[in-house]
Scaffold this motif. Structure first.
Motif, short mmCIF file in Angstrom:
data_model
loop_
_atom_site.label_atom_id
_atom_site.label_comp_id
_atom_site.label_asym_id
_atom_site.label_seq_id
_atom_site.Cartn_x
_atom_site.Cartn_y
_atom_site.Cartn_z
N SER A 109 6.21 -15.36 6.38
CA SER A 109 5.50 -14.09 6.29
C SER A 109 4.61 -13.85 7.50
CB SER A 109 4.66 -14.03 5.01
OG SER A 109 5.48 -13.82 3.89
N LEU A 110 3.95 -14.89 7.98
CA LEU A 110 3.12 -14.74 9.17
C LEU A 110 3.95 -14.37 10.40
CD1 LEU A 110 0.62 -17.69 8.66
CD2 LEU A 110 0.07 -15.24 8.60
N ALA A 111 5.18 -14.84 10.44
CA ALA A 111 6.07 -14.51 11.56
C ALA A 111 6.61 -13.09 11.46
CB ALA A 111 7.23 -15.51 11.61
N ASP A 112 6.65 -12.54 10.25
CA ASP A 112 7.18 -11.19 10.02
C ASP A 112 6.44 -10.58 8.84
OD1 ASP A 112 8.77 -8.91 10.10
OD2 ASP A 112 10.34 -9.82 8.89
N LEU A 113 5.21 -10.12 9.09
CA LEU A 113 4.38 -9.58 8.01
C LEU A 113 5.04 -8.36 7.37
CD1 LEU A 113 0.86 -9.83 9.66
CD2 LEU A 113 1.69 -11.19 7.74
N PRO A 114 4.89 -8.20 6.06
CA PRO A 114 5.48 -7.05 5.37
C PRO A 114 4.66 -5.78 5.61
CG PRO A 114 4.31 -8.42 3.80
CD PRO A 114 4.25 -9.12 5.14
N MET A 115 4.84 -5.16 6.76
CA MET A 115 4.03 -4.01 7.14
C MET A 115 4.21 -2.81 6.21
SD MET A 115 1.97 -4.76 9.41
CE MET A 115 1.68 -6.05 10.57
N GLU A 116 5.29 -2.80 5.43
CA GLU A 116 5.46 -1.73 4.46
C GLU A 116 4.36 -1.78 3.40
OE1 GLU A 116 7.81 -5.23 2.88
OE2 GLU A 116 7.54 -4.31 4.85
N ARG A 117 3.66 -2.91 3.30
CA ARG A 117 2.56 -3.10 2.35
C ARG A 117 1.19 -2.81 2.96
NH1 ARG A 117 2.53 -3.72 -2.89
NH2 ARG A 117 0.69 -4.98 -2.65
N LEU A 118 1.14 -2.44 4.21
CA LEU A 118 -0.13 -2.33 4.92
C LEU A 118 -1.13 -1.42 4.20
CD1 LEU A 118 -1.70 -3.22 7.44
CD2 LEU A 118 -0.78 -1.21 8.60
N GLU A 119 -0.76 -0.22 3.86
CA GLU A 119 -1.69 0.71 3.23
C GLU A 119 -2.10 0.24 1.83
OE1 GLU A 119 -3.31 3.06 4.88
OE2 GLU A 119 -2.14 2.38 6.61
N THR A 120 -1.16 -0.34 1.10
CA THR A 120 -1.47 -0.86 -0.24
C THR A 120 -2.46 -2.01 -0.16
OG1 THR A 120 0.72 -0.22 -1.02
CG2 THR A 120 -0.47 -1.86 -2.34
N GLU A 121 -2.25 -2.94 0.78
CA GLU A 121 -3.17 -4.07 0.92
C GLU A 121 -4.54 -3.62 1.42
OE1 GLU A 121 -2.64 -6.96 -0.37
OE2 GLU A 121 -0.53 -6.58 -0.81
N LYS A 122 -4.57 -2.60 2.27
CA LYS A 122 -5.87 -2.04 2.69
C LYS A 122 -6.65 -1.54 1.47
CE LYS A 122 -4.75 -0.25 7.31
NZ LYS A 122 -4.68 1.01 8.08
N GLU A 123 -5.96 -0.87 0.57
CA GLU A 123 -6.61 -0.35 -0.63
C GLU A 123 -7.10 -1.49 -1.52
OE1 GLU A 123 -8.43 2.30 -2.85
OE2 GLU A 123 -7.33 2.84 -1.03
N ILE A 124 -6.32 -2.55 -1.63
CA ILE A 124 -6.73 -3.72 -2.42
C ILE A 124 -7.99 -4.34 -1.81
CG2 ILE A 124 -6.08 -6.09 -3.05
CD1 ILE A 124 -3.17 -4.97 -3.35
N LEU A 125 -8.04 -4.43 -0.49
CA LEU A 125 -9.23 -4.99 0.17
C LEU A 125 -10.45 -4.10 -0.07
CD1 LEU A 125 -7.94 -6.35 3.59
CD2 LEU A 125 -8.32 -7.57 1.46
N ARG A 126 -10.27 -2.79 -0.06
CA ARG A 126 -11.41 -1.89 -0.34
C ARG A 126 -11.92 -2.10 -1.76
NH1 ARG A 126 -8.68 1.51 3.41
NH2 ARG A 126 -7.35 2.51 1.86
N THR A 127 -11.00 -2.32 -2.71
CA THR A 127 -11.40 -2.58 -4.10
C THR A 127 -12.16 -3.90 -4.19
OG1 THR A 127 -9.50 -1.34 -4.92
CG2 THR A 127 -10.55 -2.89 -6.44
#
Length: 190
Positions: A109-127
């Motif tokens: 995953s570190l070699a190829d991060l799932p960038m399709e999840r970027l906005e979702t993970e940003k929202e999780i971090l804000r929560t």
């Protein structure tokens, strides 16, 4: 993991031998092994954390941690990650094959991060951030830089683009900036 490098105590071995920490290498990563009772546990630690960020990019390391763990999904064994001031830690407890699968999965995953999840993970971090109560002492001692950033919100997350996250990962989440630890019985003994 190389089982012959790590030996469980034999009859007549002293407690000092079984309590020793053994230094070896796994796939070029410095690795510490310690015999310990209980289940097999392991962790991959990268020497990058909140203190390495800038205020404008605060939260990028935590975001990488979340993206790297996304593909792990649900499992019967215990795993997690943590981003601290000076390091990021991916850890797991389970059978040897589960630990190996987890660590390989994190590295993939570190070699190829799932960038399709970027906005979702940003929202999780804000929560997550809305529930956090950071201490003020680091802020007073260090200000809005280095170790003082642990007292600030992860303001940088909102503006991070895929190329920013990839660059951070390629710079900090490397084999030369990692150490692996393993604690438990002799690997392969189960």
């Amino acid at each position: 993991m190389n089982p012959q490098d790590h030996q469980a105590p034999q009859d007549g071995q002293s407690a000092a031998t079984t309590n020793a920490i053994h230094l070896t290498e796994v796939d070029g990563i410095p690795t510490l092994f310690a015999y310990a009772p209980g289940p097999l546990r392991a962790g991959l630690v990268f020497r990058v954390g909140i203190a390495d960020e800038t205020l404008a990019r605060a939260g990028v390391t935590h975001l990488v941690e979340h993206l790297a763990l996304y593909r792990q999904g649900l499992a019967d064994y215990h795993f997690n990650g943590a981003t601290k001031a000076a390091f990021t830690h991916f850890h797991v407890e389970g059978a040897e094959h589960e630990i190996v699968d987890y660590l390989h999965g994190v590295c993939a995953s570190l070699a190829d991060l799932p960038m399709e999840r970027l906005e979702t993970e940003k929202e999780i971090l804000r929560t997550e951030e809305s529930r956090r109560e950071p201490g003020q002492l680091p802020l007073w001692r260090y200000g809005a830089q280095g170790y003082g950033l642990v007292s600030y919100p992860e303001w940088g997350v909102r503006g991070l683009r895929p190329e920013d996250v990839r660059h951070w990962t390629e710079t900090w989440f490397t084999g030369g900036n990692a150490v692996l630890w393993i604690a438990g019985g002799r690997p392969g003994a189960a």
